[in-house]
Design a protein around this motif. Structure first.
Motif, PDB file in Angstrom:
ATOM      1  N   UNK A 195     -12.572 -31.777  24.416  1.00  0.00           N
ATOM      2  CA  UNK A 195     -13.089 -30.649  23.636  1.00  0.00           C
ATOM      3  C   UNK A 195     -11.896 -29.789  23.227  1.00  0.00           C
ATOM      4  N   UNK A 196     -11.139 -30.186  22.180  1.00  0.00           N
ATOM      5  CA  UNK A 196      -9.944 -29.436  21.787  1.00  0.00           C
ATOM      6  C   UNK A 196     -10.296 -28.039  21.304  1.00  0.00           C
ATOM      7  N   UNK A 197      -9.453 -27.082  21.639  1.00  0.00           N
ATOM      8  CA  UNK A 197      -9.655 -25.701  21.187  1.00  0.00           C
ATOM      9  C   UNK A 197      -9.156 -25.546  19.762  1.00  0.00           C
ATOM     10  N   UNK A 198      -9.606 -24.521  19.117  1.00  0.00           N
ATOM     11  CA  UNK A 198      -9.240 -24.303  17.724  1.00  0.00           C
ATOM     12  C   UNK A 198      -7.728 -24.049  17.608  1.00  0.00           C
ATOM     13  N   UNK A 199      -7.084 -24.765  16.689  1.00  0.00           N
ATOM     14  CA  UNK A 199      -5.650 -24.610  16.471  1.00  0.00           C
ATOM     15  C   UNK A 199      -4.778 -25.393  17.424  1.00  0.00           C
ATOM     16  N   UNK A 200      -5.383 -26.037  18.431  1.00  0.00           N
ATOM     17  CA  UNK A 200      -4.596 -26.816  19.383  1.00  0.00           C
ATOM     18  C   UNK A 200      -4.202 -28.149  18.763  1.00  0.00           C
ATOM     19  N   UNK A 201      -3.013 -28.593  19.011  1.00  0.00           N
ATOM     20  CA  UNK A 201      -2.540 -29.852  18.450  1.00  0.00           C
ATOM     21  C   UNK A 201      -2.656 -30.967  19.476  1.00  0.00           C
ATOM     22  N   UNK A 202      -2.688 -32.191  18.958  1.00  0.00           N
ATOM     23  CA  UNK A 202      -2.786 -33.357  19.830  1.00  0.00           C
ATOM     24  C   UNK A 202      -1.462 -34.119  19.733  1.00  0.00           C
ATOM     25  N   UNK A 203      -0.830 -34.422  20.852  1.00  0.00           N
ATOM     26  CA  UNK A 203       0.456 -35.147  20.771  1.00  0.00           C
ATOM     27  C   UNK A 203       0.251 -36.561  20.252  1.00  0.00           C
ATOM     28  N   UNK A 204       1.267 -37.084  19.596  1.00  0.00           N
ATOM     29  CA  UNK A 204       1.233 -38.457  19.126  1.00  0.00           C
ATOM     30  C   UNK A 204       1.648 -39.409  20.248  1.00  0.00           C
ATOM     31  N   UNK A 205       1.253 -40.666  20.086  1.00  0.00           N
ATOM     32  CA  UNK A 205       1.548 -41.654  21.122  1.00  0.00           C
ATOM     33  C   UNK A 205       3.055 -41.792  21.323  1.00  0.00           C
ATOM     34  N   UNK A 206       3.825 -41.857  20.224  1.00  0.00           N
ATOM     35  CA  UNK A 206       5.263 -42.053  20.360  1.00  0.00           C
ATOM     36  C   UNK A 206       5.938 -40.861  21.017  1.00  0.00           C
ATOM     37  N   UNK A 207       5.336 -39.664  20.833  1.00  0.00           N
ATOM     38  CA  UNK A 207       5.898 -38.487  21.483  1.00  0.00           C
ATOM     39  C   UNK A 207       5.720 -38.573  23.005  1.00  0.00           C
ATOM     40  N   UNK A 208       4.561 -39.006  23.424  1.00  0.00           N
ATOM     41  CA  UNK A 208       4.312 -39.161  24.864  1.00  0.00           C
ATOM     42  C   UNK A 208       5.243 -40.226  25.441  1.00  0.00           C
ATOM     43  N   UNK A 209       5.407 -41.339  24.719  1.00  0.00           N
ATOM     44  CA  UNK A 209       6.285 -42.400  25.208  1.00  0.00           C
ATOM     45  C   UNK A 209       7.738 -41.926  25.279  1.00  0.00           C
ATOM     46  N   UNK A 210       8.169 -41.157  24.276  1.00  0.00           N
ATOM     47  CA  UNK A 210       9.558 -40.683  24.275  1.00  0.00           C
ATOM     48  C   UNK A 210       9.820 -39.744  25.439  1.00  0.00           C
ATOM     49  N   UNK A 211       8.879 -38.845  25.689  1.00  0.00           N
ATOM     50  CA  UNK A 211       9.054 -37.913  26.797  1.00  0.00           C
ATOM     51  C   UNK A 211       8.966 -38.649  28.136  1.00  0.00           C
ATOM     52  N   UNK A 212       8.064 -39.623  28.223  1.00  0.00           N
ATOM     53  CA  UNK A 212       7.970 -40.421  29.439  1.00  0.00           C
ATOM     54  C   UNK A 212       9.244 -41.203  29.688  1.00  0.00           C
ATOM     55  N   UNK A 213       9.885 -41.645  28.590  1.00  0.00           N
ATOM     56  CA  UNK A 213      11.146 -42.374  28.723  1.00  0.00           C
ATOM     57  C   UNK A 213      12.235 -41.480  29.309  1.00  0.00           C
ATOM     58  N   UNK A 214      12.204 -40.197  28.968  1.00  0.00           N
ATOM     59  CA  UNK A 214      13.177 -39.257  29.544  1.00  0.00           C
ATOM     60  C   UNK A 214      13.028 -39.225  31.065  1.00  0.00           C
ATOM     61  N   UNK A 215      11.782 -39.153  31.523  1.00  0.00           N
ATOM     62  CA  UNK A 215      11.553 -39.186  32.965  1.00  0.00           C
ATOM     63  C   UNK A 215      12.018 -40.494  33.577  1.00  0.00           C
ATOM     64  N   UNK A 216      11.810 -41.612  32.848  1.00  0.00           N
ATOM     65  CA  UNK A 216      12.249 -42.908  33.346  1.00  0.00           C
ATOM     66  C   UNK A 216      13.764 -43.021  33.437  1.00  0.00           C
ATOM     67  N   UNK A 217      14.459 -42.428  32.452  1.00  0.00           N
ATOM     68  CA  UNK A 217      15.922 -42.438  32.478  1.00  0.00           C
ATOM     69  C   UNK A 217      16.433 -41.675  33.694  1.00  0.00           C
ATOM     70  N   UNK A 218      15.809 -40.549  33.993  1.00  0.00           N
ATOM     71  CA  UNK A 218      16.207 -39.777  35.172  1.00  0.00           C
ATOM     72  C   UNK A 218      15.993 -40.586  36.448  1.00  0.00           C
ATOM     73  N   UNK A 219      14.837 -41.262  36.529  1.00  0.00           N
ATOM     74  CA  UNK A 219      14.559 -42.078  37.714  1.00  0.00           C
ATOM     75  C   UNK A 219      15.540 -43.233  37.828  1.00  0.00           C
ATOM     76  N   UNK A 220      15.861 -43.862  36.685  1.00  0.00           N
ATOM     77  CA  UNK A 220      16.800 -44.981  36.703  1.00  0.00           C
ATOM     78  C   UNK A 220      18.196 -44.519  37.103  1.00  0.00           C
ATOM     79  N   UNK A 221      18.594 -43.321  36.636  1.00  0.00           N
ATOM     80  CA  UNK A 221      19.913 -42.794  36.993  1.00  0.00           C
ATOM     81  C   UNK A 221      20.009 -42.562  38.492  1.00  0.00           C
ATOM     82  N   UNK A 222      18.953 -42.018  39.069  1.00  0.00           N
ATOM     83  CA  UNK A 222      18.938 -41.800  40.519  1.00  0.00           C
ATOM     84  C   UNK A 222      19.013 -43.133  41.259  1.00  0.00           C
TER      85      UNK A 222
END
Length: 284
Positions: A195-222
């Motif tokens: 139930x999205x609120x008025x004016x709220x945006x929905x992230x794109x799939x590639x945006x979620x994957x890109x941000x998730x990749x940042x977390x993966x890079x941090x985990x891989x570095x550790x």
């Protein structure tokens, strides 16, 4: 010599060092210079060095790395040389092999294996004897052949598993790309709040994957910082760490789908900024 050493990997260095150790044992052996056994050992060592020092064209080196043909050929030749050397070793050097073979039997053979039980009896009997005869040497050669064969089989399993990891790595990358092609503001995947609120945006799939990749890079570095330098030829730890990168993007996407679908009662659907913050956590 510098040109020959250039680009030599750790496993190649270890093969060369092991071949030098066997050569030193051969020099101290009781083989006469023109003995058939000596020639056999020297031929095996020559095969091992050739496999370890092979510097073909780059595409052939890639093929060798993928197939593991040089690694298997080098270590099988080293093992064969050690087996052949037993017939010519002096008694003191041969007695020094008993503790090593005992540890290898314990490492590679299962405790309830009938062959292991018999091999341990042979080793115990040989250690108690004052002199070693041809039967003792034949038994030692049999034990070494058995543990070397088991060791080679285990490395073959590691090679197959590493190959599977790299195939999975490519497959997950393709899946990430296919899912990331979704550009609609109303994606078919449940990544928007129910139930999205008025004016709220929905992230794109590639945006979620890109941000998730940042977390993966941090985990891989550790993970990479914790991986010790090893001579293990297939570098399985590095392959496992590499696979984490595309999986982190996919994990982030699956986690956000569960979050936004309200499947997890403890978590409530969130707008885009909060979704991306959780994507980093899921990716890590």
């Amino acid at each position: 010599m510098a040109d020959r050493d250039k680009g030599r990997t750790l496993w190649r260095e270890e093969v060369i060092q092991e071949a030098n150790r066997v050569q030193s044992d051969l020099d101290r052996s009781e083989f006469v210079p023109d003995a058939k056994g000596r020639r056999h050992v020297e031929d095996r060592l020559h095969q091992a060095r050739d496999a370890a020092e092979a510097h073909e064209r780059r595409w052939k080196r890639v093929r060798s790395w993928w197939s593991g043909v040089d690694i298997e050929a080098a270590w099988r030749a080293i093992h064969a040389a050690k087996q052949e050397l037993i017939d010519g070793m002096a008694d003191p050097d041969l007695r020094a092999q008993y503790p090593l073979l005992r540890s290898k039997v314990e490492q590679y053979l299962k405790p309830n294996d009938p062959e292991r039980v018999e091999y341990e009896k042979w080793l115990e009997r040989g250690e108690e004897q004052e002199s070693l005869d041809q039967l003792d040497r034949a038994r030692l050669r049999t034990v070494r052949t058995a543990v070397d064969a088991t060791s080679d089989a285990q490395y073959a399993k590691i090679h197959r598993f590493r190959t599977t990891l790299y195939i999975g790595f490519v497959a997950v990358i393709v899946l990430d790309i296919v899912l990331g092609l979704e550009r609609s503001t109303d994606p078919w995947l449940p990544i928007c709040p129910p139930t999205p609120t008025e004016g709220a945006s929905c992230p794109l799939v590639w945006q979620i994957e890109a941000v998730g990749l940042i977390g993966g890079v941090l985990a891989a570095a550790v993970a990479l910082l914790r991986i010790p330098v090893t001579h293990e030829p297939y570098n399985l730890k590095r392959a496992q760490t590499l696979v984490k990168l595309p999986l982190s993007a996919l994990t982030a996407l699956v986690g956000i789908m569960l979050l936004q679908s309200n499947v997890i009662d403890a978590l409530e659907p969130l707008p885009a900024p909060g979704v991306l913050a959780y994507a980093v956590i899921f990716g890590y």
